[in-house]
Design an enzyme around this catalytic site. Structure first.
Site, PDB file in Angstrom:
ATOM      1  N   ILE A 126       0.872  -1.181   0.000  1.00 34.79           N
ATOM      2  CA  ILE A 126       0.000   0.000   0.000  1.00 34.79           C
ATOM      3  C   ILE A 126       0.903   1.222   0.000  1.00 34.79           C
ATOM      4  CG2 ILE A 126      -1.839   1.225   1.230  1.00 34.79           C
ATOM      5  CD1 ILE A 126      -2.505  -1.560   2.567  1.00 34.79           C
ATOM      6  N   CYS A 181       4.860  -2.704   2.846  1.00 33.20           N
ATOM      7  CA  CYS A 181       5.010  -3.858   1.956  1.00 33.20           C
ATOM      8  C   CYS A 181       3.912  -4.894   2.199  1.00 33.20           C
ATOM      9  CB  CYS A 181       6.358  -4.531   2.192  1.00 33.20           C
ATOM     10  SG  CYS A 181       7.788  -3.548   1.748  1.00 33.20           S
ATOM     11  N   GLU A 226       4.222  -8.078   2.715  1.00 34.40           N
ATOM     12  CA  GLU A 226       4.539  -9.031   3.787  1.00 34.40           C
ATOM     13  C   GLU A 226       4.146  -8.466   5.153  1.00 34.40           C
ATOM     14  OE1 GLU A 226       6.402  -7.893   1.367  1.00 34.40           O
ATOM     15  OE2 GLU A 226       7.952  -9.311   0.744  1.00 34.40           O
TER      16      GLU A 226
HETATM   17  N1  THU Z   1       7.495  -4.098  -1.762  1.00 33.34           N
HETATM   18  C1  THU Z   1       6.807  -5.048  -1.084  1.00 33.34           C
HETATM   19  O1  THU Z   1       5.580  -5.018  -1.012  1.00 33.34           O
HETATM   20  N2  THU Z   1       7.512  -6.050  -0.496  1.00 33.34           N
HETATM   21  C2  THU Z   1       8.869  -6.123  -0.484  1.00 33.34           C
HETATM   22  O2  THU Z   1       9.432  -6.915   0.241  1.00 33.34           O
HETATM   23  C3  THU Z   1       9.658  -5.249  -1.358  1.00 33.34           C
HETATM   24  C4  THU Z   1       8.938  -4.050  -1.864  1.00 33.34           C
HETATM   25  C5  THU Z   1       6.746  -3.015  -2.403  1.00 33.34           C
HETATM   26  C6  THU Z   1       6.961  -1.649  -1.805  1.00 33.34           C
HETATM   27  C7  THU Z   1       6.642  -0.756  -2.965  1.00 33.34           C
HETATM   28  O3  THU Z   1       5.257  -0.469  -2.954  1.00 33.34           O
HETATM   29  C8  THU Z   1       6.968  -1.573  -4.199  1.00 33.34           C
HETATM   30  O4  THU Z   1       7.132  -2.916  -3.750  1.00 33.34           O
HETATM   31  C9  THU Z   1       8.218  -1.138  -4.916  1.00 33.34           C
HETATM   32  O5  THU Z   1       9.311  -1.126  -4.078  1.00 33.34           O
END
Ligand code: THU
Length: 136
Positions: free
Chosen positions: A43, A53, A55
């Protein structure tokens, strides 16, 4: 709930992503020891740093509901939701996993071909944990 099903739930969760800035959609499905699954997505925010993130969304939903024991997490992500390879968790998410999980906690990275598995010990060795720091 097998790992393949968990991966399918991560892909479904990716569809919930709010990622208008990076365009990278990420989904996660967290399996609790009692079989409950929590899904999460990334989000984003116009101010960038408040972004959370996928996770951590899944972990925080689960912890809020009282869960403390976790078995595995499936993660997937890609530009515009298109899977081109494994999308491994960032360091902050690995540290959040370490707060609640042991070395044998399983991470499944969804790939276009299927999935690959790693343990938390592999992706975050020499970690700083609540167990060692706070004697919890
Ligand atoms: N992102 C995640 O949701 N999980 C991760 O472990 C790495 C990065 C997301 C954050 C951001 O919205 C997008 O990926 C680009 O970095």
């Amino acid at each position: 709930m097998d790992l393949k099903e968990l991966c399918t739930l991560a892909v479904e969760a990716m569809g919930h992503a709010y990622a208008p800035y990076s365009g990278y959609k990420v989904g996660a499905a967290l399996l609790c020891a009692d079989g409950t699954v929590y899904q999460g997505c990334n989000i984003e925010n116009a101010s960038y740093t408040p972004t959370v993130c996928a996770e951590r969304t899944a972990f925080f939903k689960a912890v809020y509901d009282g869960h403390r024991d976790f078995t595995a997490i499936a993660v997937c992500g890609g530009k515009d939701g298109v899977l081109t390879g494994a999308f491994p968790p960032c360091g902050v998410c690995r540290q959040v996993m370490r707060e609640f999980c042991e070395d044998d906690f399983l991470l499944c990275f969804v790939t276009p071909e299927g999935y690959e598995t790693h343990t938390l010990a592999e992706v975050l060795p020499f970690s700083f944990s609540a167990k060692t720091h706070m004697q919890l």
